[in-house]
Structures are given as structure tokens and as C-alpha cells.
Design a protein around this motif. Structure first.
Motif, short mmCIF file in Angstrom:
data_model
loop_
_atom_site.label_atom_id
_atom_site.label_comp_id
_atom_site.label_asym_id
_atom_site.label_seq_id
_atom_site.Cartn_x
_atom_site.Cartn_y
_atom_site.Cartn_z
N GLY A 22 44.93 48.96 19.64
CA GLY A 22 45.27 49.47 21.03
C GLY A 22 44.24 51.15 21.71
O GLY A 22 44.50 50.94 22.71
N LYS A 23 43.32 51.48 20.84
CA LYS A 23 42.61 52.36 21.37
C LYS A 23 41.51 51.55 22.63
O LYS A 23 41.14 51.53 23.90
N ALA A 24 41.03 50.35 21.43
CA ALA A 24 39.90 49.52 22.39
C ALA A 24 41.30 49.03 24.15
O ALA A 24 40.37 48.41 24.81
N GLY A 25 42.30 48.36 23.68
CA GLY A 25 42.87 47.87 25.14
C GLY A 25 43.40 49.13 26.09
O GLY A 25 42.95 48.83 27.33
N ALA A 26 43.39 50.42 25.59
CA ALA A 26 43.43 51.49 26.16
C ALA A 26 42.38 51.13 27.49
O ALA A 26 41.30 51.59 28.53
N GLU A 27 41.09 51.74 26.62
CA GLU A 27 40.31 51.44 26.92
C GLU A 27 40.17 50.83 28.25
O GLU A 27 38.83 50.79 29.46
N THR A 28 39.92 49.25 27.84
CA THR A 28 39.84 48.44 28.54
C THR A 28 40.29 48.53 30.08
O THR A 28 39.77 48.11 30.66
N ILE A 29 41.06 48.64 29.64
CA ILE A 29 42.82 48.88 30.74
C ILE A 29 42.05 50.10 31.95
O ILE A 29 42.29 49.95 32.61
N ILE A 30 42.01 51.34 31.62
CA ILE A 30 41.29 52.20 32.08
C ILE A 30 40.12 51.60 32.39
O ILE A 30 39.77 52.35 34.41
N LEU A 31 38.63 51.02 32.38
CA LEU A 31 37.09 50.96 32.59
C LEU A 31 38.23 49.68 33.76
O LEU A 31 37.15 49.92 35.03
N SER A 32 38.83 48.75 33.69
CA SER A 32 39.49 47.74 34.03
C SER A 32 39.28 47.80 35.64
O SER A 32 39.85 47.29 36.97
N TYR A 33 40.41 48.55 35.57
CA TYR A 33 40.99 49.65 36.65
C TYR A 33 39.97 50.52 37.58
O TYR A 33 39.49 50.47 38.98
N GLY A 34 38.76 51.10 36.64
CA GLY A 34 37.63 51.27 37.31
C GLY A 34 36.60 51.02 38.10
O GLY A 34 36.28 51.37 39.18
N ARG A 35 35.80 49.59 37.37
CA ARG A 35 35.23 49.44 38.05
C ARG A 35 35.90 47.91 39.41
O ARG A 35 35.10 47.92 39.75
N HIS A 36 36.46 47.11 38.34
CA HIS A 36 37.85 46.67 39.04
C HIS A 36 38.28 46.55 40.40
O HIS A 36 38.84 45.88 41.47
N VAL A 37 38.56 47.98 40.58
CA VAL A 37 39.31 47.97 41.98
C VAL A 37 39.06 49.98 42.59
O VAL A 37 38.35 49.81 43.41
N VAL A 38 38.69 50.45 41.70
CA VAL A 38 38.26 52.11 42.27
C VAL A 38 36.54 51.40 42.27
O VAL A 38 36.14 52.40 44.05
N GLY A 39 35.65 51.21 42.14
CA GLY A 39 34.43 50.59 42.20
C GLY A 39 34.41 49.70 44.09
O GLY A 39 33.45 50.04 44.41
N VAL A 40 34.93 48.54 43.83
CA VAL A 40 34.92 47.74 45.20
C VAL A 40 35.57 48.54 45.87
O VAL A 40 34.65 48.06 46.71
N LEU A 41 36.93 49.14 45.97
CA LEU A 41 37.39 49.91 47.21
C LEU A 41 35.80 50.98 48.18
O LEU A 41 36.08 50.52 49.15
N PHE A 42 35.32 51.44 46.94
CA PHE A 42 34.28 52.88 46.72
C PHE A 42 33.28 52.12 48.08
O PHE A 42 32.46 52.66 48.95
N TRP A 43 32.56 50.97 47.46
CA TRP A 43 31.12 50.20 47.99
C TRP A 43 31.78 49.73 48.57
O TRP A 43 31.05 50.04 50.00
N TYR A 44 33.30 48.68 49.14
CA TYR A 44 33.36 48.60 50.67
C TYR A 44 33.72 49.32 51.69
O TYR A 44 33.20 49.69 52.76
N ALA A 45 33.88 50.97 51.34
CA ALA A 45 33.76 51.75 52.15
C ALA A 45 32.39 52.37 52.99
O ALA A 45 32.46 53.17 53.61
#
Length: 320
Positions: A148-171
């Protein structure tokens, strides 16, 4: 400004059109994970590492090999993307396609829903199967609470890197910057120093990824702090924000953990070796309910992120 003038300004803003078009295309026609070009990139990275990463060499030679291998792959991709950008007839469509290939929002959401379903049913085998492609730690030895803890960390960082980071560098630099960011993150994943053979060789890749992550993930962490429990979350950032070995992901994990009072981090086993990691966040071990709360929190904040980025692209006329 009249309605016609407003519509005209939107139509002529190629950065904004490419952003909205890529987001729409990503949700209507996502690239299947098994067929994503990044899988080829990942395999190529492993192949190159097998040729130039020699365990018998000394520390400085392996470190230099890591920098050279990273530069070879990343700069080659940069040159190819710049060359192709000079040949395309429709630059906006080209940028849209690059952003579409870089985004992984739907896969992150799918991972969250599937993991939550398996976790709520106490299905440890399915939880491990879902996490295996995304983590380097030994999932076989994890208990249900550890999963559960590993899944929570994975989901959080997946959104951070695969969405937030991508959109930031696109801008910052358009579709090319978004693709290059994903390629750099993929190299850090392929050559992770948590794997014995890449302890030295993979350090350049993880250091560069940390530099690229620090601004977008910290900005998103501050966005998460807003609203309920904001004071507690900000206090947690001040106390624990610098404890994690990577500054960007550390802030994101701390902010989410304190926002939802979840216990994240802690010891983890990599290659049968126990690695001491700091404990972050609150005191509650993630349960299925909390995985759903993480999903809801990330989705809400991502809508705000997209709105803010759209406004910035509109008023500053984009980067294309």
C-alpha cells in the motif's frame, strides 16, 4: 476585448492549441503502454549500458562512462528532434504530437484505479504485478501494508513526473522540451543507482533528472498545500522537505503525506539490501480509501495546474 477578438487570439496561439489538443487526444486515443516509443528507448538504454558499464573499472571511469552514455543518447535525440522540426509543414501539429507522446496521465489514472481495486480486495499478487514495472525495490517481500505504501508513492510520483513535469517543460520549451524531459526521466529509471550494476554508472542520470524535477515538482507540492490542512502541510514541508534524497520528489511526497496524514517513505529493500529512507508525512499507513483520496487530490490539483498553464500560455502568447 470582443468575443471575435478573443476567439482570434485563441486560434493564433499555437502553444495553447497544441496543449489542449494533446490533452484531448491523450484521453481519446492514448498510446498503449506496451507500444509506447519510450519502451524502445528504455531497452536501448539497457543495451548501451551493457556495452559501456564495466564493473571492473574504477569509480571515476564508470562515472565518466555514465555521463558520456547519457550525453550520447540525450543529445542524439535532441539533434534529431530539432532536425525534424525544421522539416514539418505544420509546427503546431508537430508540437501537439510530441506532447501527446510525452504525457502519461491516463496510464497513471489507470494504475491508480487498478491498484486500488486489487488492494481493497487484499490481492497481493495483483498489487505486485501492477507495481513491478514501476519500482526497482523487491516487491515480493512486501506485506500488504508495504504494498500500500509503495503503491501510494508510485502513484504520486507517476502523476508528478509523467504529467506535471511534462506540462511544465512543455510550457518552457514546447513539445521538444517535453519529450526530452521524459527521455531524461526514463534514463534515470533505466540506470537507477538502486540497482547494483548502476550504483556508480547511474549517478549522472539520476542527478540530471533531479535537476529537471526540482522546479515543477516543488511548485506542484506547493499547489497541493493549498486548501484543507494547508498550515499542517506547509509545516511538514519545512520540517521534512529536505530529508529525501531527491529534492523534487521529496517535496511532493511530504506535501501529499501531510495533506492526507499518510505515512510514506521508510526503509525499502533493493537487490536484497535494506536501504534506510526517511519517514515522511503523517502516521496513517495507506489503505484503499487513501489510495482513492490520493487519486482525487492529484486529479483536482492537475486541473488547477492545466488551468494556470493555459492562462500563462494565453497571456504570454506561448513559446512556439
Amino acid at each position: 476585448m470582443t468575443t471575435s477578438a478573443f476567439i482570434a487570439s485563441l486560434v493564433t496561439n499555437s502553444s495553447l492549441l497544441a496543449l489542449w489538443g494533446a490533452l484531448l487526444l491523450h484521453w481519446l486515443l492514448p498510446v498503449p503502454h506496451q507500444l509506447h516509443p519510450l519502451r524502445i528507448w528504455h531497452r536501448l538504454a539497457l543495451l548501451i549500458a551493457s556495452r559501456v558499464n564495466h564493473p571492473h573499472e574504477n569509480h571515476s571511469q564508470r562515472l565518466l562512462a555514465g555521463y558520456l552514455a547519457w550525453a550520447l543518447m540525450w543529445l542524439t535525440a535532441l539533434v534529431l528532434l530539432l532536425a525534424i522540426s525544421q522539416l514539418v509543414w505544420y509546427p503546431t501539429l508537430f508540437q501537439l504530437i510530441l506532447l501527446w507522446l510525452s504525457l502519461d496521465w491516463q496510464h497513471s489514472a489507470s494504475l491508480s484505479h487498478q491498484f486500488n481495486h486489487a488492494y481493497s480486495n487484499n490481492n497481493k499478487d495483483q498489487c505486485r504485478q501492477l507495481l513491478d514495472p514501476h519500482i526497482n525495490r523487491n516487491a515480493d517481500v512486501l506485506s500488504l501494508l508495504g504494498l500500500g505504501k509503495a503503491g501510494a508513492e508510485t502513484i504520486i510520483l507517476s502523476y508528478g513526473r509523467h504529467v506535471v513535469g511534462v506540462l511544465f517543460w512543455y510550457a518552457i520549451g514546447g513539445g521538444i522540451a517535453a519529450v526530452l524531459y521524459r527521455l531524461a526521466i526514463s534514463l534515470a529509471r533505466a540506470w537507477s543507482p538502486t540497482r547494483t550494476q548502476y550504483v556508480v554508472f547511474g549517478r549522472p542520470a539520476i542527478r540530471i533528472a533531479a535537476v529537471l524535477d526540482i522546479v515543477p515538482l516543488r511548485l506542484f507540492a506547493l499547489l497541493i498545500c493549498l486548501g484543507r490542512n494547508s498550515r499542517t502541510t506547509l509545516q511538514g514541508l519545512r520540517q521534512q522537505g529536505e530529508n529525501w534524497h531527491l529534492p523534487g520528489p521529496g517535496w511532493l511526497l511530504v506535501a501529499t503525506g501531510h495533506k492526507l496524514a499518510l505515512s510514506l517513505g521508510g526503509p525499502a529493500i533493493y537487490n536484497n539490501v535494506k536501504m534506510v529512507r526517511p519517514r515522511l508525512g503523517g502516521k496513517i499507513t495507506p489503505a484503499a480509501l487513501h489510495i482513492a483520496q490520493i487519486q482525487q487530490l492529484m486529479t483536482q490539483r492537475l486541473y488547477v495546474w492545466v488551468t494556470i498553464e493555459s492562462l500563462l500560455l494565453y497571456f504570454f502568447c506561448g513559446v512556439l
